[in-house]
Scaffold this motif. Structure first.
Motif, mmCIF file in Angstrom:
data_model
loop_
_atom_site.group_PDB
_atom_site.id
_atom_site.type_symbol
_atom_site.label_atom_id
_atom_site.label_comp_id
_atom_site.label_asym_id
_atom_site.label_seq_id
_atom_site.Cartn_x
_atom_site.Cartn_y
_atom_site.Cartn_z
ATOM 1 N N UNK A 195 0.871 -1.167 0.000
ATOM 2 C CA UNK A 195 0.000 0.000 0.000
ATOM 3 C C UNK A 195 0.907 1.216 0.000
ATOM 4 N N UNK A 196 0.862 1.992 -1.085
ATOM 5 C CA UNK A 196 1.769 3.132 -1.225
ATOM 6 C C UNK A 196 0.966 4.421 -1.245
ATOM 7 N N UNK A 197 1.444 5.419 -0.520
ATOM 8 C CA UNK A 197 0.792 6.724 -0.540
ATOM 9 C C UNK A 197 1.420 7.594 -1.613
ATOM 10 N N UNK A 198 0.625 8.500 -2.188
ATOM 11 C CA UNK A 198 1.129 9.433 -3.190
ATOM 12 C C UNK A 198 0.693 10.821 -2.731
ATOM 13 N N UNK A 199 1.642 11.639 -2.323
ATOM 14 C CA UNK A 199 1.284 12.964 -1.792
ATOM 15 C C UNK A 199 2.036 14.042 -2.542
ATOM 16 N N UNK A 200 1.581 15.261 -2.369
ATOM 17 C CA UNK A 200 2.223 16.387 -3.031
ATOM 18 C C UNK A 200 1.281 17.560 -3.077
ATOM 19 N N UNK A 201 1.785 18.745 -3.378
ATOM 20 C CA UNK A 201 0.916 19.929 -3.431
ATOM 21 C C UNK A 201 -0.014 19.857 -4.637
ATOM 22 N N UNK A 202 -0.993 20.761 -4.677
ATOM 23 C CA UNK A 202 -1.893 20.841 -5.834
ATOM 24 C C UNK A 202 -1.084 21.135 -7.086
ATOM 25 N N UNK A 250 4.814 2.945 2.886
ATOM 26 C CA UNK A 250 5.711 3.617 1.950
ATOM 27 C C UNK A 250 4.983 4.772 1.279
ATOM 28 N N UNK A 251 5.746 5.854 0.991
ATOM 29 C CA UNK A 251 5.103 7.013 0.376
ATOM 30 C C UNK A 251 5.979 7.581 -0.738
ATOM 31 N N UNK A 252 5.333 8.148 -1.740
ATOM 32 C CA UNK A 252 6.024 8.871 -2.814
ATOM 33 C C UNK A 252 5.581 10.318 -2.727
ATOM 34 N N UNK A 253 6.551 11.235 -2.661
ATOM 35 C CA UNK A 253 6.224 12.658 -2.632
ATOM 36 C C UNK A 253 6.471 13.219 -4.017
ATOM 37 N N UNK A 254 5.422 13.768 -4.611
ATOM 38 C CA UNK A 254 5.483 14.302 -5.968
ATOM 39 C C UNK A 254 5.424 15.827 -5.894
ATOM 40 N N UNK A 255 6.254 16.481 -6.676
ATOM 41 C CA UNK A 255 6.176 17.938 -6.733
ATOM 42 C C UNK A 255 6.614 18.385 -8.111
ATOM 43 N N UNK A 256 5.778 19.206 -8.750
ATOM 44 C CA UNK A 256 6.062 19.732 -10.086
ATOM 45 C C UNK A 256 6.459 18.625 -11.048
#
Lengths: 201, 257, 338
Positions: B32-39, B206-212
């Motif tokens: 189970x992986x999280x995907x987070x980041x700003x709008x 586990x998490x993936x941080x996405x930005x731009x």
């Protein structure tokens, strides 16, 4: 005006096959329309049949009557035009009788048959798939868009300075324009959702 | 075999804006992986790439592989059967006039028999805790109920990977708790895109941080979320659940929702 | 303009149903042929949109208010065949869910509002665009006038159907319905222009200057144009022409000669309060209505012209089209809208 018709009726009438109810309503309206103008006896007979159906089906309710009262003035208004001719009063009265009978019949159908069942009947009768899909989507989303429209209206009213501005034609048209843009975007998402679950157009 | 392999995924919108700039990551089966980041980071865009909704014309050299199946035009149907995508707005996904019809949509499109479709609908509704909603109309449901039905609609297709786009965004606290419990109970590989950082801590190791359009960080959730400067830099923040946590009392179960 | 049950006799209802079925069948065929699968849900959503849009009140005088019909608007935004489907869905649902418009009269109502209205509006829009130009101002003007005209056309067909059924005398139906809808049509024209201007402001690609740039139907095929033209002509021939050619006068003359008329006038149960009443202030019905029609057209043209100039101050040509994007780009644009 409330969007939805009352879902009423006893279990028996709701259990009846929707195809039968639809065919019955169609037959009733066709027969009433085909009745000769002066056939007051038959109008009365049809009225009794309808009343019996409503009582048996426990679908006679104030909501139905209220709907009928709401719709009648329009029919009466159009019917009033018939007075301006030879034998006009007779035509006028027969119009009122026929339209009231048929209106009540269709209201009874609407109150005891969920629209999704009518769509099923259409599918089974092999009506064109595109038409049925369109009707299904229209039915599903008319409530969603209705709510969106209300939200846009409320947002606008809360920013408007006074009633006149709130109801201005330009403002209302702007709401309709935004509603179309939203509907267009939503349609794109719906298509994606349909494809994501394997839709074969 | 990995459930999901993404290698150098790039995507630009028709107006030229680059949304994804060479993403590469994997998701193991059952993870189970999280995907987070700003709008505007590209989270939704990424999810739409997982079952071929984007790009409109799939490239010959696929950047995405799902359970070993490369995402090319020829495999589109197979991949869409494996990946269940929950959309951000449940009203976009719940497009049939009744709940039962909607849950049955996927199996029907897959060409299953009436009996099999019926079975799938029943088991999916049970899995999603939505048996009591079968004969309801979608516009009468609460947001939480709509989410359950959406999930049931996906589960009816028996996917092996669930991609969820902001699943708790419009839920009240109870709805959120119930959805969280539901997702925890499902043994399917999940990738959850969300602003709800607490949900990620509670569900995703586990998490993936996405930005731009790029991956800013990838790794153990608690470790990454604890780095406050990093989180603030990428439009996020250290979730308070890392500082304080109390289990909510079981309370009275609401059987309605 | 929704005709209730009982107002049309069997023959008119059947004729209306036949024409409507043919028109609907033709539209379905054209939509399947021309509209890409990605745009199919837009037809259903378009119908839901028209439904919701029809519920907005446009206040006219104290208490009274007008509403958008949306036939021409749909045809311009989605293409004529898709608009037929859209308006059909709206009318079918209005009939079954709200008993708005009769079940037996559904065919005739579909003919008037789902065939005549969108097609006459679209045809006129295309024609006028050649005159007014493809700039935003020109398109708004064409759309406004076309919307007015389509409303009047539909009303004339409705009058014809009522007269053919013997419900309302042609001499009453035409002036009343035409007059009312000449006025209502002015509102429709104005609202249509306002809505299109609003759409052009936020998403110009949805109200494109040329057909090839339209998001739905890419072109009108020859078969489509001929097919619908034929259907509309048949309908006009059935519902309007008999009266326009003063055929009833001829029928009356023949009936008198053959002794029918006397029998028909014998012993009515009810006496009409106003037999043979002439519409006030007009020597001959035909001329009165024609003059009113011309005045209405002039008013519609003026309103279209003024509105277009007001909404599009400079003659700005539309930008090149951009196909609608998805997800975050949509959200960004929606956020900008709000």
């Amino acid at each position: 005006m409330t969007i939805e018709m009352a879902s009423a009726g006893s279990r028996e009438i709701r259990r009846l096959p929707p195809g039968l109810k639809l065919a019955g309503a169609l037959l009733f309206t066709i027969v009433v329309v085909a009745l000769p103008r002066r056939d007051w006896l038959d109008y009365g007979l049809a009225g009794c049949i309808l009343l019996l159906a409503m009582i048996w089906g426990r679908a006679a309710s104030w909501k139905l009557v209220r709907r009928l009262i709401l719709l009648e003035p329009f029919a009466a208004g159009v019917a009033a035009m018939s007075l301006f001719q030879q034998g006009g009063l007779e035509i006028f009265l027969s119009l009122l009788a026929k339209s009231t009978l048929c209106l009540s019949c269709v209201l009874l159908l609407g109150a005891t048959t969920p629209f999704s069942q009518i769509l099923d009947v259409m599918r089974r009768r092999h009506l064109p798939g595109l038409l049925v899909t369109t009707l299904a989507l229209t039915y599903r989303y008319l409530f969603v868009l209705h709510e969106e429209m209300h939200r846009l209206r409320r947002a606008r009213q809360s920013r408007a300075m006074g009633r006149r501005h709130a109801d201005s034609w330009r403002g209302q048209a702007g709401i309709i324009a935004r509603l179309f843009v939203r509907a267009s975007e939503r349609a794109g998402h719906i298509y994606a959702a349909m494809c994501a679950r394997g839709w074969k157009s | 075999m990995n459930a999901l392999e993404v290698h150098n995924l790039r995507f630009s919108y028709p107006d030229g804006v680059e949304a994804l700039r060479g993403l590469s990551f994997t998701v193991a089966e059952g993870e189970r992986v999280g995907l987070v980041g700003p709008n505007g980071a590209g989270k939704s865009t990424l999810l739409w790439h997982l079952n071929g909704l984007l790009p409109e014309i799939l490239p010959k050299e696929p950047a995405v592989t799902v359970f070993g199946i490369p995402l090319i035009q020829a495999n589109l149907e197979r991949i869409r059967a494996e990946v269940g995508l929950m959309f951000q707005d449940p009203d976009d996904q719940l497009f049939c006039p009744t709940v039962a019809e909607d849950v049955a949509f996927g199996p029907q499109q897959a060409g299953l028999s009436k009996v099999e479709v019926r079975q799938r609908v029943k088991s999916a509704l049970a899995q999603a805790g939505a048996c009591n909603l079968e004969n309801r109309l979608p516009h009468h449901l609460s947001q939480g109920e709509k989410r359950r039905v959406c999930l049931a609609g996906l589960l009816a297709c028996k996917p092996r990977l669930l991609a969820l786009d902001e699943p708790t965004s419009d839920l009240d606290p109870r709805g959120r708790r119930e959805l969280k419990a539901l997702l925890k109970s499902l043994p399917i590989t999940q990738i959850i895109s969300t602003h709800d950082l607490e949900l990620v801590v509670e569900l995703c190791p586990r998490v993936i941080v996405l930005d731009a359009g790029q991956i800013a960080a990838e790794g153990p959730t608690v470790e990454i979320f604890s780095d406050e400067p990093f989180m603030l830099k990428h439009g996020l923040e250290r979730p308070h659940i890392l500082l304080h946590h109390h289990p909510h009392p079981a309370g009275v179960q609401n059987n309605k929702a | 303009m929704h005709i209730p049950d009982g107002f049309l006799d069997v023959k008119t209802a059947v004729a209306g149903a036949a024409l409507a079925a043919a028109g609907l069948g033709l539209s379905l065929r054209e939509v399947r042929r021309q509209v890409p699968p990605a745009r199919i849900p837009l037809i259903g959503l378009g119908a839901a949109f028209v439904f919701a849009a029809q519920m907005l009140n446009f206040p006219v005088l104290a208490g009274a208010s007008g509403h958008l019909v949306g036939a021409t608007l749909s045809a311009i935004l989605l293409g004529p065949s898709a608009a037929v489907l859209v308006m059909s869905a709206v009318l079918i649902l209005q009939c079954l869910l709200f008993a708005d418009g009769g079940l037996t009269a559904l065919g005739a109502n579909l003919f008037n509002m789902a065939l005549v209205a969108p097609w006459s509006g679209y045809a006129l829009y295309r024609l006028l665009r050649r005159v007014c130009g493809n700039s935003l101002r020109g398109r708004l003007m064409a759309a406004s006038f076309a919307a007015w005209a389509s409303t009047v056309c539909a009303a004339v067909c409705c009058a014809g159907q009522l007269a053919l059924s013997g419900t309302v005398a042609w001499g009453t139906a035409l002036p009343v319905l035409a007059l009312v809808h000449i006025a209502i049509g002015l509102g429709e024209g104005l609202i249509t222009a306002l809505v299109l201007a609003g759409i052009a402001r936020t998403r110009p690609e949805l109200f494109a200057p040329t057909e090839t740039a339209q998001p739905i139907e890419t072109s009108t095929s020859v078969l489509q144009t001929i097919g619908f033209g034929l259907l509309l002509s048949l309908g006009l021939a059935a519902f309007v022409a008999p009266f326009a050619c003063s055929w009833p006068d001829g029928l009356e003359w023949a009936a008198e000669r053959l002794g029918f008329a006397r029998a028909a006038a014998d012993k009515p149960i009810f006496h009409s309060p106003m037999p043979d009443y002439q519409w006030p202030g007009v020597a001959t019905n035909g001329w009165g209505t024609a003059i009113t029609g011309m005045a209405g057209a002039l008013a519609a043209f003026l309103i279209a012209w003024v509105t277009a100039r007001w909404l599009a101050p400079a003659s700005n040509d539309s930008k090149t089209t951009v196909p609608p994007a998805v997800t975050e780009q949509d959200e960004r644009k929606s956020a900008n809208d709000n």
